[in-house]
Write a protein that holds these residues in place. Structure first.
Motif, short mmCIF file in Angstrom:
data_model
loop_
_atom_site.label_atom_id
_atom_site.label_comp_id
_atom_site.label_asym_id
_atom_site.label_seq_id
_atom_site.Cartn_x
_atom_site.Cartn_y
_atom_site.Cartn_z
N LEU A 1 -13.46 -6.39 -7.33
CA LEU A 1 -12.19 -6.59 -6.63
C LEU A 1 -12.23 -5.75 -5.36
CD1 LEU A 1 -9.69 -5.96 -9.57
CD2 LEU A 1 -10.59 -8.14 -8.82
N SER A 2 -11.53 -6.22 -4.35
CA SER A 2 -11.42 -5.43 -3.13
C SER A 2 -10.00 -4.89 -3.05
CB SER A 2 -11.68 -6.33 -1.92
OG SER A 2 -11.16 -5.73 -0.76
N ASN A 3 -9.83 -3.70 -2.52
CA ASN A 3 -8.46 -3.19 -2.41
C ASN A 3 -7.77 -3.68 -1.14
OD1 ASN A 3 -10.09 -1.62 -0.86
ND2 ASN A 3 -9.12 0.33 -1.35
N HIS A 4 -8.49 -4.44 -0.33
CA HIS A 4 -7.87 -4.98 0.88
C HIS A 4 -7.80 -6.50 0.87
CE1 HIS A 4 -9.15 -1.02 3.01
NE2 HIS A 4 -8.12 -0.87 2.23
N GLU A 5 -8.93 -7.13 0.56
CA GLU A 5 -8.97 -8.59 0.63
C GLU A 5 -8.65 -9.20 -0.72
OE1 GLU A 5 -13.15 -9.00 1.99
OE2 GLU A 5 -12.65 -6.95 2.45
N PHE A 6 -7.90 -10.29 -0.71
CA PHE A 6 -7.64 -11.00 -1.96
C PHE A 6 -8.70 -12.07 -2.08
CE2 PHE A 6 -5.74 -13.99 -4.87
CZ PHE A 6 -5.23 -13.14 -5.82
N SER A 7 -9.78 -11.72 -2.74
CA SER A 7 -10.88 -12.65 -2.82
C SER A 7 -11.70 -12.33 -4.05
CB SER A 7 -11.74 -12.51 -1.56
OG SER A 7 -12.62 -13.60 -1.48
N LYS B 1 -16.66 3.88 -6.81
CA LYS B 1 -16.50 4.75 -5.64
C LYS B 1 -17.70 4.68 -4.71
CE LYS B 1 -12.57 7.15 -6.43
NZ LYS B 1 -12.18 6.75 -7.74
N LYS C 1 -11.28 -10.67 -13.27
CA LYS C 1 -11.00 -9.37 -13.91
C LYS C 1 -12.06 -9.05 -14.96
CE LYS C 1 -8.63 -5.70 -14.91
NZ LYS C 1 -9.59 -5.17 -15.84
N ALA D 1 -9.72 -16.19 -6.01
CA ALA D 1 -9.07 -15.48 -7.10
C ALA D 1 -10.00 -14.44 -7.67
CB ALA D 1 -8.66 -16.48 -8.17
N PRO D 2 -9.57 -13.19 -7.71
CA PRO D 2 -10.45 -12.13 -8.21
C PRO D 2 -10.64 -12.20 -9.73
CG PRO D 2 -8.69 -11.27 -6.83
CD PRO D 2 -8.33 -12.67 -7.18
N ARG E 1 -16.44 -6.63 0.47
CA ARG E 1 -16.72 -5.24 0.06
C ARG E 1 -15.94 -4.91 -1.19
NH1 ARG E 1 -15.16 -3.03 5.33
NH2 ARG E 1 -14.32 -5.12 5.29
N SER F 1 -14.25 -2.69 -3.87
CA SER F 1 -13.75 -1.34 -4.04
C SER F 1 -13.63 -1.00 -5.52
CB SER F 1 -12.42 -1.15 -3.34
OG SER F 1 -11.44 -1.88 -4.01
N THR F 2 -13.57 -2.03 -6.36
CA THR F 2 -13.53 -1.78 -7.79
C THR F 2 -14.44 -2.78 -8.50
OG1 THR F 2 -11.31 -0.92 -7.72
CG2 THR F 2 -12.03 -1.75 -9.83
N THR G 1 -7.17 -12.37 -12.51
CA THR G 1 -5.98 -11.52 -12.42
C THR G 1 -4.69 -12.33 -12.53
OG1 THR G 1 -6.13 -11.72 -10.06
CG2 THR G 1 -7.05 -9.73 -11.02
N TYR H 1 0.85 -1.19 0.00
CA TYR H 1 0.00 0.00 0.00
C TYR H 1 0.89 1.24 0.00
CZ TYR H 1 -3.74 -3.06 1.93
OH TYR H 1 -4.66 -4.05 2.15
N GLU I 1 -6.14 -10.65 6.81
CA GLU I 1 -5.04 -11.35 6.13
C GLU I 1 -3.69 -10.95 6.72
OE1 GLU I 1 -5.25 -10.46 1.93
OE2 GLU I 1 -7.20 -11.41 1.72
#
Lengths: 385, 365
Positions: B182-188, B56, B224, B221-222, B163, B165-166, B242, A157, A345
């Motif tokens: 896609l989430s900007n925090h979780e890889f899911s 957003k 795309k 796996a997100p 959640r 984010s994109t 991705t 980040y 995580e």
């Protein structure tokens, strides 16, 4: 011939008077021309900018300027364009206080000159001043902040002081090896990029195809980071913010790569330092390893016995190895639950339920819990005899 | 007689009443100005309804464009479209990003979403050599929020979805809006299927999709980009991740609350991210056409995808699995959408850096 100290002759006086009159006439003509020119200039300068939240959002054109140019006062004949451009800008026209207001689809760009055109003739220009360079953006933090990171690190980040331009991170961010050579194909080329709502925090993924075991990118290129090696994350200062200001200075962060982390974090192993009742001292939760900074901010809650949440502030400290939970009100004696969402995580993308990539040939207990809990008790402060 | 007449009138009124309450594509739409904070993805639904994915505000807006007059598909071409858009917005090319492109399947008009450097989203329409603004003020629209508000009560934290984010892609098929995020925090991975027209009740399925690599390593796996298709009467979701694999899901497996495992049918090679996917039909054959960041547009026959069975047990070799054809002169395709079964509108960055809009047809492959 006129020489100093000699009396003036009639012929001489006539010549001088003629020259003086001619000079006065020329001065008058020059003054009149300058005055007219300056009047015209003044009218052009009346085209002005309309500002909102430090952005030039519209151009105000005086109606009399339009009328002088032979255009109707409603502004329908006018065009606005970037100076020396050919295309007219798209936008809306409105009227306010004797001005026609041209509002483009997006805010005007700092540093650019705009022309107001009627019948192919420029009737006024206006320049949007550059933003104050003293406000140039800076990289505030990079997470993970630890200087030793796992070989299968998944995310980095970058946190900036102001909203940045999107879509160009790979032009400005590089990972350098010990010889200062750029390591290629480390970050995933992801469009759109992953920014927070304010566009001040960017999430960059190290190519998951290279981290996931047995995928072709992993087999061909190997893991993006190599154990035991030192790297430098470098952010170039030509990255601009949303006002067009470049980063004040380049940013670098050095780190060493440690072993691969294939284990899920386990809340059972966390250390809790429990404060006493009647104080608002922080509850300290130590994880024994760094966890994801932004997930820590949002996945942990403290719940009272009656299921009411404890209002408080979470501070992520010690290079994301622990958090301090400080309640708004003093702790009351009683039993509490530490509730953690399973999406939390570590730095390698292992969450509480599953490791980043799970070997299906190895028998492991697969869980699908939404939350994990720990209980603790807040006791009365020990009173000294 | 009077009674019969009364019944007849009541019957006719009933028919009209039933007709009136039958949902149309604009059921639940309101007039006003939607608060769209960003446009990350575009997709057309039925009758000129344009879905706008707003990352957003984690919402999808359905806009009634009223652009529903049937037109014949005509090739579009505009050289240096990025410079033209920048000039129309009164800025420089470096300050704009074309975030998505969609062809209205009814009117064949082309819509582009652009993001300015300060984050302002703009919706544009291309008609011939003209770029115009599609105003989102005072429109007929409806919307759906993708992220459920976090439960305040600790007892109620179960089943909280990822959640987003994109919004990475949108699609519409069989009365459902499909959304990958896609989430900007979780890889899911988040994949939702939402009934359209939207209702107050969140009629949606949230699916967690695992990708199994070579039948051995399983990861969240997100997704795309994705598309839907029908092969031999069976409906499929084709998703690209991705981490570059191409994964196939029979649509009937995508049931609410399930963790669906995808079947890898191909890997697109290293250092590559999928950008867009569309399905084309040529006679009785159907093809998947896919744009990528690091290679030319690829084409694959759906029959090969549907019949490919080996990947859960055997590693995929190279970019194989199923055979891809790389289309010549189709490198650096930034956006792509289907004009009709024979034509594809392409936004491409040329070798000299120019960004051109043009129409590829079946002669190009």
């Amino acid at each position: 011939m006129l020489t100093y100290g000699q009396p003036m002759t009639r012929t001489g006086n006539f010549s001088i008077y003629f020259i003086i009159r001619l000079y006065l006439l020329y001065s008058l003509i020059f003054f009149a021309c300058t005055f007219l020119a300056s009047c015209k200039q003044n009218k052009q300068e009346k085209v002005s900018l309309v500002w909102s939240n430090d952005k030039a959002v519209a151009i105000a054109i005086p109606e009399d300027l339009l009328e002088t140019a032979g255009a109707s006062a409603d502004g329908k004949m006018l065009q606005v364009r970037v100076a020396k451009g050919e295309e007219a800008m798209l936008g809306d026209l409105s009227s306010k206080n004797g001005h026609v207001i041209f509002t483009p689809l997006v805010s005007l760009t700092r540093g650019l000159l705009y022309e107001v055109v009627v019948n192919n003739k420029v009737i006024g220009t206006v320049k949007v001043p550059l933003a104050d360079a003293a406000d140039a953006p800076v990289v505030l933090n990079v997470y993970p902040s630890s200087d030793t990171l796992p070989e299968n690190l998944l995310k980095i980040y970058l946190r900036f002081s102001t909203p940045m331009r999107e879509g160009e991170s790979l032009q400005h961010v590089a990972l350098l090896d010990q010889n200062s050579d750029t390591v290629k194909n480390v970050f995933l080329d992801l469009q759109p990029e992953l920014w927070n709502k304010e566009r001040t925090v960017l999430t960059m993924w190290l190519d998951p195809g290279r981290i996931k075991r047995d995928l072709i990118p992993n087999q061909k290129l190997g893991n993006p980071l190599q154990k035991g090696k030192q790297y430098t994350l470098a952010v170039a200062n030509n990255w601009k913010d949303n006002r067009g200001l470049s980063l004040k200075e380049p940013f670098t962060k050095k780190f060493l790569v440690g072993t691969r982390d294939e284990l899920s974090p386990d809340p059972k192993d966390w250390q809790l330092k429990i404060p006493s009742a009647k104080t608002n001292a922080a509850l300290v939760i130590s994880f024994g390893e760094p966890l994801d900074k932004f997930l820590l901010d949002e996945t942990i809650r403290i719940i009272q016995e009656d299921n009411a949440g404890v209002a408080g502030r979470i501070e992520v400290t010690n290079q994301e190895r622990e958090i301090l939970f400080t309640p708004v009100d003093n702790w009351k004696p009683g039993k509490y639950r530490l509730v953690v969402q399973s999406i939390l995580e570590d730095l390698a993308g292992n969450n509480l339920n599953r490791p980043f990539d799970r070997d299906t040939k190895v028998k492991t207990v697969k869980t699908d819990k939404p939350i994990y809990e720990r209980t603790f008790e807040i006791k009365q402060p020990v009173s000294l005899p | 007689m009077k009674k019969t007449l009364a019944f007849l009138v009541a019957g006719i009124a009933g028919i009209f009443f039933v007709a009136a309450i039958k949902p149309t594509t604009t059921t639940g739409f309101v007039n006003g100005t939607p608060e769209i904070k960003s446009i990350s993805s575009l997709a057309f639904g039925p009758d000129g309804i344009l879905f706008i994915g707003d990352s957003k505000s984690a919402s999808v807006f359905a806009i009634n464009t009223k652009d529903a007059k049937k037109n014949k598909a005509g090739a579009v071409e505009m050289k240096n479209i990025d410079k033209k858009i920048a000039a129309a917005l009164g800025t420089e090319v470096a300050n704009i990003t074309i975030t998505d492109m969609a062809v209205n399947p009814v009117s064949k008009a082309l819509y582009l979403s652009v993001q300015h450097a300060d984050g302002t989203p703009v919706l544009l329409k291309v008609n011939g050599d003209q770029i115009s603004s599609f105003s989102l003020k005072d429109v007929n629209y409806s919307s759906v929020v993708l992220n459920n508000a976090p439960a305040e009560d600790a007892k109620d934290q179960r089943g909280r979805p990822l959640r987003i984010s994109t919004i990475s892609d949108l699609g519409y098929a069989d009365g459902k809006l499909l959304v990958s995020g896609l989430s900007n925090h979780e890889f899911s991975s988040s994949f939702k299927s939402i009934s359209f027209p939207f209702t107050d009740k969140q009629d949606e399925a949230t699916l967690e999709i695992y990708h199994a690599a070579h039948g051995r390593y399983e990861t969240a796996a997100p997704i795309k980009t994705f598309t839907t298709t029908e092969v031999n009467g069976k409906k499929y979701l084709v998703a690209s991740y991705t981490c570059t694999p191409l994964v196939l899901f029979p649509m009937d497996q995508l049931k609410p609350g399930t963790h669906v495992k995808g079947r890898t049918v191909a890997e697109m090679g290293a250092g590559n991210t999928p950008i867009d996917m569309i399905s084309l039909n040529k006679g009785s054959e159907s093809f998947l056409v896919m744009a990528n960041t690091a290679r030319s547009v690829s084409k694959v026959d759906y029959k090969n995808i549907a019949s490919f069975e080996g990947t859960l047990t055997e590693p995929v070799k190279g970019t194989a699995g199923v055979n891809f054809t790389l289309m010549p002169d189709m490198n650096k395709v930034l956006q792509m959408d289907k004009l009709d079964d024979a034509q594809v509108v392409v936004l491409q960055q040329k070798a000299n850096g120019d960004v051109d809009l043009w129409t590829a047809n079946d002669k190009n492959w």
